[in-house]
Design a protein around this motif. Structure first.
Motif, PDB file in Angstrom:
ATOM      1  N   HIS A   1       9.142  11.069 -10.901  1.00  0.00           N
ATOM      2  CA  HIS A   1       8.385  10.264  -9.933  1.00  0.00           C
ATOM      3  C   HIS A   1       7.054  10.939  -9.619  1.00  0.00           C
ATOM      4  O   HIS A   1       6.019  10.282  -9.548  1.00  0.00           O
ATOM      5  CB  HIS A   1       9.212  10.057  -8.658  1.00  0.00           C
ATOM      6  N   GLU A   2       7.088  12.253  -9.454  1.00  0.00           N
ATOM      7  CA  GLU A   2       5.843  12.955  -9.155  1.00  0.00           C
ATOM      8  C   GLU A   2       4.864  12.884 -10.324  1.00  0.00           C
ATOM      9  O   GLU A   2       3.655  12.765 -10.118  1.00  0.00           O
ATOM     10  CB  GLU A   2       6.106  14.408  -8.776  1.00  0.00           C
ATOM     11  N   ASP A   3       5.352  12.931 -11.558  1.00  0.00           N
ATOM     12  CA  ASP A   3       4.471  12.764 -12.717  1.00  0.00           C
ATOM     13  C   ASP A   3       3.777  11.403 -12.667  1.00  0.00           C
ATOM     14  O   ASP A   3       2.586  11.289 -12.950  1.00  0.00           O
ATOM     15  CB  ASP A   3       5.240  12.888 -14.032  1.00  0.00           C
ATOM     16  N   LEU A   4       4.534  10.365 -12.304  1.00  0.00           N
ATOM     17  CA  LEU A   4       3.949   9.025 -12.186  1.00  0.00           C
ATOM     18  C   LEU A   4       2.879   8.992 -11.104  1.00  0.00           C
ATOM     19  O   LEU A   4       1.821   8.387 -11.271  1.00  0.00           O
ATOM     20  CB  LEU A   4       5.036   7.993 -11.897  1.00  0.00           C
ATOM     21  N   VAL A   5       3.150   9.656  -9.985  1.00  0.00           N
ATOM     22  CA  VAL A   5       2.171   9.709  -8.888  1.00  0.00           C
ATOM     23  C   VAL A   5       0.918  10.442  -9.354  1.00  0.00           C
ATOM     24  O   VAL A   5      -0.201   9.980  -9.124  1.00  0.00           O
ATOM     25  CB  VAL A   5       2.773  10.373  -7.633  1.00  0.00           C
ATOM     26  N   LEU A   6       1.089  11.579 -10.017  1.00  0.00           N
ATOM     27  CA  LEU A   6      -0.070  12.343 -10.479  1.00  0.00           C
ATOM     28  C   LEU A   6      -0.917  11.527 -11.453  1.00  0.00           C
ATOM     29  O   LEU A   6      -2.149  11.580 -11.392  1.00  0.00           O
ATOM     30  CB  LEU A   6       0.378  13.660 -11.117  1.00  0.00           C
ATOM     31  N   ARG A   7      -0.289  10.763 -12.309  1.00  0.00           N
ATOM     32  CA  ARG A   7      -1.033   9.906 -13.243  1.00  0.00           C
ATOM     33  C   ARG A   7      -1.775   8.789 -12.512  1.00  0.00           C
ATOM     34  O   ARG A   7      -2.808   8.322 -12.980  1.00  0.00           O
ATOM     35  CB  ARG A   7      -0.085   9.282 -14.256  1.00  0.00           C
ATOM     36  N   ALA A   8      -1.235   8.357 -11.385  1.00  0.00           N
ATOM     37  CA  ALA A   8      -1.805   7.229 -10.636  1.00  0.00           C
ATOM     38  C   ALA A   8      -2.821   7.663  -9.582  1.00  0.00           C
ATOM     39  O   ALA A   8      -3.359   6.807  -8.871  1.00  0.00           O
ATOM     40  CB  ALA A   8      -0.679   6.431  -9.971  1.00  0.00           C
ATOM     41  N   LEU A   9      -3.120   8.942  -9.455  1.00  0.00           N
ATOM     42  CA  LEU A   9      -4.005   9.410  -8.379  1.00  0.00           C
ATOM     43  C   LEU A   9      -5.343   8.679  -8.306  1.00  0.00           C
ATOM     44  O   LEU A   9      -5.787   8.342  -7.196  1.00  0.00           O
ATOM     45  CB  LEU A   9      -4.224  10.923  -8.462  1.00  0.00           C
ATOM     46  N   PRO A  10      -6.019   8.386  -9.409  1.00  0.00           N
ATOM     47  CA  PRO A  10      -7.287   7.653  -9.273  1.00  0.00           C
ATOM     48  C   PRO A  10      -7.103   6.281  -8.605  1.00  0.00           C
ATOM     49  O   PRO A  10      -7.890   5.912  -7.722  1.00  0.00           O
ATOM     50  CB  PRO A  10      -7.781   7.514 -10.712  1.00  0.00           C
ATOM     51  N   GLU A  11      -6.055   5.553  -8.982  1.00  0.00           N
ATOM     52  CA  GLU A  11      -5.803   4.248  -8.360  1.00  0.00           C
ATOM     53  C   GLU A  11      -5.362   4.404  -6.911  1.00  0.00           C
ATOM     54  O   GLU A  11      -5.749   3.611  -6.043  1.00  0.00           O
ATOM     55  CB  GLU A  11      -4.737   3.484  -9.152  1.00  0.00           C
ATOM     56  N   LEU A  12      -4.562   5.429  -6.634  1.00  0.00           N
ATOM     57  CA  LEU A  12      -4.117   5.667  -5.261  1.00  0.00           C
ATOM     58  C   LEU A  12      -5.309   6.028  -4.370  1.00  0.00           C
ATOM     59  O   LEU A  12      -5.386   5.588  -3.219  1.00  0.00           O
ATOM     60  CB  LEU A  12      -3.067   6.780  -5.222  1.00  0.00           C
ATOM     61  N   GLU A  13      -6.234   6.806  -4.895  1.00  0.00           N
ATOM     62  CA  GLU A  13      -7.413   7.171  -4.114  1.00  0.00           C
ATOM     63  C   GLU A  13      -8.273   5.948  -3.809  1.00  0.00           C
ATOM     64  O   GLU A  13      -8.757   5.784  -2.682  1.00  0.00           O
ATOM     65  CB  GLU A  13      -8.235   8.235  -4.840  1.00  0.00           C
ATOM     66  N   ARG A  14      -8.448   5.071  -4.791  1.00  0.00           N
ATOM     67  CA  ARG A  14      -9.210   3.837  -4.531  1.00  0.00           C
ATOM     68  C   ARG A  14      -8.520   3.015  -3.442  1.00  0.00           C
ATOM     69  O   ARG A  14      -9.182   2.463  -2.558  1.00  0.00           O
ATOM     70  CB  ARG A  14      -9.365   3.024  -5.812  1.00  0.00           C
ATOM     71  N   ALA A  15      -7.199   2.947  -3.486  1.00  0.00           N
ATOM     72  CA  ALA A  15      -6.456   2.213  -2.456  1.00  0.00           C
ATOM     73  C   ALA A  15      -6.605   2.897  -1.099  1.00  0.00           C
ATOM     74  O   ALA A  15      -6.809   2.236  -0.078  1.00  0.00           O
ATOM     75  CB  ALA A  15      -4.980   2.106  -2.831  1.00  0.00           C
ATOM     76  N   ALA A  16      -6.525   4.221  -1.081  1.00  0.00           N
ATOM     77  CA  ALA A  16      -6.638   4.975   0.175  1.00  0.00           C
ATOM     78  C   ALA A  16      -7.983   4.734   0.848  1.00  0.00           C
ATOM     79  O   ALA A  16      -8.063   4.637   2.078  1.00  0.00           O
ATOM     80  CB  ALA A  16      -6.429   6.467  -0.083  1.00  0.00           C
ATOM     81  N   GLU A  17      -9.018   4.629   0.063  1.00  0.00           N
ATOM     82  CA  GLU A  17     -10.356   4.415   0.617  1.00  0.00           C
ATOM     83  C   GLU A  17     -10.485   3.054   1.294  1.00  0.00           C
ATOM     84  O   GLU A  17     -11.349   2.869   2.145  1.00  0.00           O
ATOM     85  CB  GLU A  17     -11.406   4.557  -0.482  1.00  0.00           C
ATOM     86  N   THR A  18      -9.621   2.103   0.929  1.00  0.00           N
ATOM     87  CA  THR A  18      -9.722   0.757   1.498  1.00  0.00           C
ATOM     88  C   THR A  18      -8.692   0.474   2.590  1.00  0.00           C
ATOM     89  O   THR A  18      -8.770  -0.566   3.229  1.00  0.00           O
ATOM     90  CB  THR A  18      -9.555  -0.309   0.398  1.00  0.00           C
ATOM     91  N   ILE A  19      -7.741   1.382   2.805  1.00  0.00           N
ATOM     92  CA  ILE A  19      -6.693   1.154   3.811  1.00  0.00           C
ATOM     93  C   ILE A  19      -7.316   1.186   5.203  1.00  0.00           C
ATOM     94  O   ILE A  19      -8.003   2.142   5.562  1.00  0.00           O
ATOM     95  CB  ILE A  19      -5.584   2.232   3.718  1.00  0.00           C
ATOM     96  N   GLY A  20      -7.078   0.133   5.955  1.00  0.00           N
ATOM     97  CA  GLY A  20      -7.582   0.063   7.324  1.00  0.00           C
ATOM     98  C   GLY A  20      -6.547   0.568   8.317  1.00  0.00           C
ATOM     99  O   GLY A  20      -5.672   1.350   7.966  1.00  0.00           O
ATOM    100  N   ALA A  21      -6.633   0.073   9.519  1.00  0.00           N
ATOM    101  CA  ALA A  21      -5.735   0.516  10.583  1.00  0.00           C
ATOM    102  C   ALA A  21      -4.334  -0.058  10.459  1.00  0.00           C
ATOM    103  O   ALA A  21      -3.386   0.484  11.010  1.00  0.00           O
ATOM    104  CB  ALA A  21      -6.333   0.143  11.936  1.00  0.00           C
ATOM    105  N   GLU A  22      -4.181  -1.159   9.723  1.00  0.00           N
ATOM    106  CA  GLU A  22      -2.876  -1.795   9.631  1.00  0.00           C
ATOM    107  C   GLU A  22      -2.047  -1.222   8.496  1.00  0.00           C
ATOM    108  O   GLU A  22      -2.551  -0.971   7.403  1.00  0.00           O
ATOM    109  CB  GLU A  22      -3.039  -3.303   9.451  1.00  0.00           C
ATOM    110  N   GLU A  23      -0.764  -1.033   8.768  1.00  0.00           N
ATOM    111  CA  GLU A  23       0.184  -0.512   7.789  1.00  0.00           C
ATOM    112  C   GLU A  23       0.543  -1.596   6.777  1.00  0.00           C
ATOM    113  O   GLU A  23       0.651  -2.762   7.129  1.00  0.00           O
ATOM    114  CB  GLU A  23       1.431  -0.080   8.563  1.00  0.00           C
TER     115      GLU A  23
END
Length: 114
Positions: free
Chosen positions: A20-42
């Motif tokens: 699972h962690e390998d999958l997360v590490l591979r997805a970091l660029p996409e996760l970072e793009r998502a993180a930059e757009t996350i607002g106040a709502e969960e």
């Protein structure tokens, strides 16, 4: 005999696949793009970069990607994007004891314990 050992090793690697962690590490660029757009709502359950998360939310200057919980809302864990500052290894926040372990760049493995 040697062929059998090599075959068994290959089958084990093939059957297990990446962690699972390998999958997360591979997805970091996409996760970072998502993180930059996350607002106040969960968010609710979401899949980003092929990785499933129970929820994603922003708290102060961090974005939390929750991958597991003991029960809903209790002892969550997952990954944190913290681009502004490195979180301490251990932190007490509102009754939760949080631990952070650096992965890469602004990314950390995280868990809370109540």
């Amino acid at each position: 005999m040697r062929r059998l050992v090599v075959y068994a090793a290959l089958m084990t690697l093939t059957a297990c696949g990446p962690s699972h962690e390998d999958l997360v590490l591979r997805a970091l660029p996409e996760l970072e793009r998502a993180a930059e757009t996350i607002g106040a709502e969960e968010t609710g359950e979401v899949t980003i970069g092929g990785v499933e998360f129970i929820r994603v939310y922003r708290f102060r200057d961090r974005v939390y990607f929750v991958t597991s919980e003991a029960v809903v809302g209790v002892d969550p864990s997952g990954y944190v994007w913290s681009p502004e500052r490195r979180p301490p290894a251990h932190e007490i926040n509102g009754g939760a004891a949080s631990t952070f372990e650096h992965l890469r760049g602004a990314w950390y493995r995280w868990s809370d314990s109540y």
